[in-house]
Design an enzyme around this catalytic site. Sequence first.
Site, PDB file in Angstrom:
ATOM      1  N   GLU A  17       0.816  -1.214   0.000  1.00 39.48           N
ATOM      2  CA  GLU A  17       0.000   0.000   0.000  1.00 39.48           C
ATOM      3  C   GLU A  17       0.851   1.266   0.000  1.00 39.48           C
ATOM      4  OE1 GLU A  17      -2.300  -3.000   2.679  1.00 39.48           O
ATOM      5  OE2 GLU A  17      -0.239  -2.646   2.001  1.00 39.48           O
ATOM      6  N   LYS A 112      24.010  -1.212  -0.921  1.00 38.94           N
ATOM      7  CA  LYS A 112      23.419  -2.343  -0.187  1.00 38.94           C
ATOM      8  C   LYS A 112      23.592  -2.196   1.323  1.00 38.94           C
ATOM      9  CE  LYS A 112      22.362  -5.500  -3.477  1.00 38.94           C
ATOM     10  NZ  LYS A 112      21.487  -6.634  -3.551  1.00 38.94           N
ATOM     11  N   ILE A 433      24.431  -5.742 -24.201  1.00 36.18           N
ATOM     12  CA  ILE A 433      24.525  -6.611 -23.022  1.00 36.18           C
ATOM     13  C   ILE A 433      23.416  -7.656 -22.984  1.00 36.18           C
ATOM     14  CG2 ILE A 433      24.584  -6.613 -20.472  1.00 36.18           C
ATOM     15  CD1 ILE A 433      27.096  -5.495 -21.941  1.00 36.18           C
ATOM     16  N   CYS A 518       9.962  -2.532  -4.690  1.00 34.35           N
ATOM     17  CA  CYS A 518       9.898  -3.813  -3.994  1.00 34.35           C
ATOM     18  C   CYS A 518      10.262  -4.922  -4.979  1.00 34.35           C
ATOM     19  CB  CYS A 518       8.493  -4.053  -3.455  1.00 34.35           C
ATOM     20  SG  CYS A 518       7.974  -2.802  -2.269  1.00 34.35           S
ATOM     21  N   ASP A 601      25.287 -14.122 -17.335  1.00 34.46           N
ATOM     22  CA  ASP A 601      25.366 -12.879 -16.548  1.00 34.46           C
ATOM     23  C   ASP A 601      25.596 -13.155 -15.072  1.00 34.46           C
ATOM     24  OD1 ASP A 601      25.000 -11.070 -18.578  1.00 34.46           O
ATOM     25  OD2 ASP A 601      22.829 -11.012 -18.398  1.00 34.46           O
ATOM     26  N   HIS A 643      28.717 -10.841 -17.801  1.00 33.80           N
ATOM     27  CA  HIS A 643      28.544  -9.399 -17.574  1.00 33.80           C
ATOM     28  C   HIS A 643      28.443  -9.148 -16.077  1.00 33.80           C
ATOM     29  CE1 HIS A 643      27.350  -5.267 -17.921  1.00 33.80           C
ATOM     30  NE2 HIS A 643      26.290  -5.506 -17.177  1.00 33.80           N
ATOM     31  N   HIS A 696      21.518   3.954 -17.661  1.00 32.48           N
ATOM     32  CA  HIS A 696      20.520   4.331 -16.657  1.00 32.48           C
ATOM     33  C   HIS A 696      19.917   5.700 -16.942  1.00 32.48           C
ATOM     34  CE1 HIS A 696      23.096   1.281 -14.716  1.00 32.48           C
ATOM     35  NE2 HIS A 696      21.933   0.838 -14.295  1.00 32.48           N
TER      36      HIS A 696
END
Length: 757
Positions: A17, A112, A433, A518, A601, A643, A696
């Site tokens: 939510e 991370k 890639i 998520c 990969d 990769h 990106h």
Amino acid sequence: MTTFHVLGFPRVGAKRELKFAQERYWRKELAEQDLLDLAKALREKNWKHQADANADFVAVGDFTFYDHILDLQVATGAIPARFGFDSKNLTLDQYFQLARGNKDQFAIEMTKWFDTNYHYLVPEFHKDTQFKANPTHYVNQIREAKVAGHQVKPVIVGPLTFLWLGKEKGESFNRFELLAQLVPVYVEILNALVAEGAEWIQIDEPALAVDLPKEWGNAYKDVYATLSEKVNAKLLLATYFGSVTEHATLLKELSVDGLHLDLVRAPEQLVAFEDYNKVLSAGVIDGRNIWRANLNTVLDVLEPLKEKLGERLWIAPSCSLLHTPFDLNVETQLQENNPALYSWLAFTLQKVQELSVLKTALEKGRTAVNVELDASQVAADARANSKEIHRPEVAERLANLPKNADQRKSPFGERIKLQNAWLNLPLLPTTSIGSFPQTTDIRRARAAFKKGDLSLEEYENSMKKEIELVVREQEKLDLDVLVHGEPERNDMVEYFGELLDGFAFTKFGWVQSYGSRCVKPPVIYGDVVRPKAMTVRWSKYAQSLTKKVMKGMLTGPVTILQWSFVRNDIPRSTVCKQIGVALSDEVLDLEKAGIKVIQIDEPAIREGLPLKRADWDTYLQWAGEAFRLSSMGVADDTQIHTHMCYSEFNDILPAIAALDADVITIETSRSDMELLTAFGDFKYPNDIGPGVYDIHSPRVPTAEEIEHLLRKALNVVPKERLWVNPDCGLKTRGWSETIAQLEVMMSVTKKLRAELA
């Protein structure tokens, strides 16, 4: 009595939510007050779940709109000065701009959280950083919880871990120097929590589980002496993600009132703390995985502790539950399709119930909860003996692999001659890639097929059209080694998981990766087998459309492992090797079908590194073996590519070289080829394709930018071993910028070829 508590709860809600509300707010489709109201309702539900399970405290302060380390930057006044915001009067919009960037400033860097798949926003520390206490975030949540009638335990990351997680910016200095002025700000924040009625405060110091420099470890004593002396509350120091045995003497003498240990990740450390004379919080339920615990086995550990510690024993999950999905009960489809697997799982709410059962058993004896304990035992026994999980042929195949099965037949120097002979590629060969833009049409077709609105034939025809488009566009661009574009793949791990035995998928098993993003990891629950070919027909079809070389595309065993919930009844290394062997069947089938350039990969290979360097070699040995097993048996003239995404490779280059891929492509454009220097210094022996532009961003790089990067690469890599490619897959880009970006890449490559010829 036995105190039961949790270290933290998922923030996003049972059905994400918060994610959907955040994204509507960012699109200006939801008012700020509505977002605040929804967040309040989610917090209240989280606290009620804890209270209903008889938790003695509810965790407060763990809820966040984006990231708990960003909240701490706001609370300590340590937000980046470059934004020009006042942390004491920060608006919600400004808070999100810190996380997502704005037209003037790039977002705070993300990385991370230790060795999990959660990402935090990295604090930016300058020599002149001035901390200022702003405890509003924590104070407001305490007030809310107390109004709802809950006994509260605020949760905050400790000062040493906070500093450890940051990065120095600007003038050269060591962020450790900021500790002296950070501690008084913590005192002020913690006292504000005490003023709201907090009797216990949980201070998380997971940095104790990594290799801390000596001065950092030594600092704990004075820091916690100050906090203990100046804060009129009981302090619970929480450690998790690994063993803190090396700090046992220090921790036992520390001026805190209790210590939390992760006894799932590091059960052996309990021995070092058996004589601890304060509150010991035993993290006995796995906060990072989704498997139901055998509660009888857990009680075998807890009962002797209870006898020794009495009321000083607390029980908890190993770490915050933010790393587990919310509620297994909503997985009705899984329950119907695989009732056995369903009975072996526990999500956040089930883990809280497990702790509730353990609390009752410790207080009233096992007979008081014999129904629950029997059910737990039945599930554990069924899992241990399940033929669906344990397939003798898999263990047999692994045990009987030929000697040196993971080694290519000949060294790279001999293989590359054979490969070059038939490939006949120009100098500076070009490729991409793997993925090409996943358009709305592709996603619609996939969704319609999954719903049953599109027949298999219709779906496959639409995918073939996309593949043909990708092939034709690459031919127009004059790329040398082509790819089929992966339109049939929703996700690079999920796609393979759906086609391998031993994997299962949930419908609502979402966990937060960062902010509103998520992920829903596959579940590896049994021995891994490839029942039939997974990618061959798509690559074969793509090859039939062109005379150019077509590259097969697979996700490697380490990445599949890292991005899944992994079974905990056998070593991770064994699971990884099983995946590698299963993939080798696919590689050989691709080879038989005439696909003799195959990319495997491994973007996650560095992510899997253990927190302590002493454990690295073991991990790198089995991870490397699993990767090499995935191409075992291929002919010398078959070219294996891999990769890897943006990583620091310097400290693991021998292990990267030991993978023995014929060609490695790496993400380097954002570092201005700095990463490549390490490969040059190391004298990396095989072919390399450093990314020459950042995928990106939709921005089209200039010819000068790509030429600058390629010339830098040529200073490091011999021209005969240099490939040219984008940084990463092109899945998230639109077609127009993709073509424009690749056109620039090709024009620069051709210019340099002519110059070098």
